[in-house]
Design an enzyme around this catalytic site. Sequence first.
Site, PDB file in Angstrom:
ATOM      1  N   ASP A  60      39.863  42.245  48.009  1.00  0.00           N
ATOM      2  CA  ASP A  60      40.127  41.141  47.156  1.00  0.00           C
ATOM      3  C   ASP A  60      41.677  41.660  47.736  1.00  0.00           C
ATOM      4  O   ASP A  60      41.786  42.849  47.605  1.00  0.00           O
ATOM      5  CB  ASP A  60      39.297  39.876  46.484  1.00  0.00           C
ATOM      6  CG  ASP A  60      38.038  39.960  46.984  1.00  0.00           C
ATOM      7  OD1 ASP A  60      37.619  39.545  47.981  1.00  0.00           O
ATOM      8  OD2 ASP A  60      37.415  40.100  46.063  1.00  0.00           O
ATOM      9  N   TYR A 124      31.006  51.231  44.308  1.00  0.00           N
ATOM     10  CA  TYR A 124      32.363  50.914  43.820  1.00  0.00           C
ATOM     11  C   TYR A 124      32.634  51.180  42.479  1.00  0.00           C
ATOM     12  O   TYR A 124      31.119  51.480  41.713  1.00  0.00           O
ATOM     13  CB  TYR A 124      32.617  48.956  44.179  1.00  0.00           C
ATOM     14  CG  TYR A 124      32.896  48.587  44.913  1.00  0.00           C
ATOM     15  CD1 TYR A 124      33.703  48.107  45.213  1.00  0.00           C
ATOM     16  CD2 TYR A 124      31.857  48.209  45.890  1.00  0.00           C
ATOM     17  CE1 TYR A 124      34.247  47.187  46.116  1.00  0.00           C
ATOM     18  CE2 TYR A 124      31.992  47.075  47.486  1.00  0.00           C
ATOM     19  CZ  TYR A 124      33.564  47.156  47.986  1.00  0.00           C
ATOM     20  OH  TYR A 124      33.673  46.874  48.391  1.00  0.00           O
TER      21      TYR A 124
END
Length: 300
Positions: A60, A124
């Site tokens: 994002d 992540y």
Amino acid sequence: MHNRARYLIFFQYIGTKYRGAVKVPPHQLGKKGVQDHLEDAIQRLRPVNPVSLSVSSRTDTGVHALSNSAHFDLQRKNDKLPFTEDVLVQALNFHLGTEQIRITRAHRVPHDFHARFRAQSRTYVYRIALGISHHSLLPLTDWDLCWSLRNTELNVDAMHEAASLLLGTHDFSSFRAVNSDLPFKNPVKTMDVISIQQGNSFAYAHFHREIPSWELTFTSKSFLYKQVRRMTGAMVAVGQGLLSVPQLKKILEARDSLAYPQGMAAPAHGLFLTRVDYRDTDLQLSPQLSEELLTSTRKD
């Protein structure tokens, strides 16, 4: 043709100034995506074929990457041989100029290789700094690179319990944000790793005070839209005593994005994509193509 090659590249970026990893539609003004800048750099190599990059992992706006990946085809003019991997890395980084994007490595891969669909796992890491009453008190090296909290400590034992609840295979509908892909994505995902470890400020050895830090690590084959940020936000809320583990379990079992408390998701700027892993066998060229490349190099 001998001079058409498919490459897998790994690249890093500081996501603050980009509108996510993938291409921004031409009609949208303002920030561009990382893909836009990568394709511009590839275009400057003057390929014969149209430039089209396939990014493995969509991050994002504001999310960073220490190692994202993508593939593309490149055919040089006048039947020139394909770039070697090292030359390609150097050339692309040169054309990226001052952008906060860097190619770290490249691999020549088979023509049917796909960076997104051949990925075996993605990892992540979410960085959290504690005891920060105002974000301006962070060292410059951590500015927009972590989530700064006023809390001086978190209940890490409770967070480990929350992590155990989310580990494994579940319907994560409650942990995905609504977007256009919603009807098409399977909400059942398997979390292979959810861990909580002490971290450090990037300037910890040279800053005048210690900043207590934590890193939350998540590994899975794939994730839903904003899933990591929502899981992080919920785990931190458990650590702050704002959410109990039984309440978290109810949210998970609701299988409804509306069951997730509004405003609880962690902000984008603390999140880093750190790894995209592939099987070595998927990266290997066929013996025939390898021999053809060797022969071409000898002729050259």
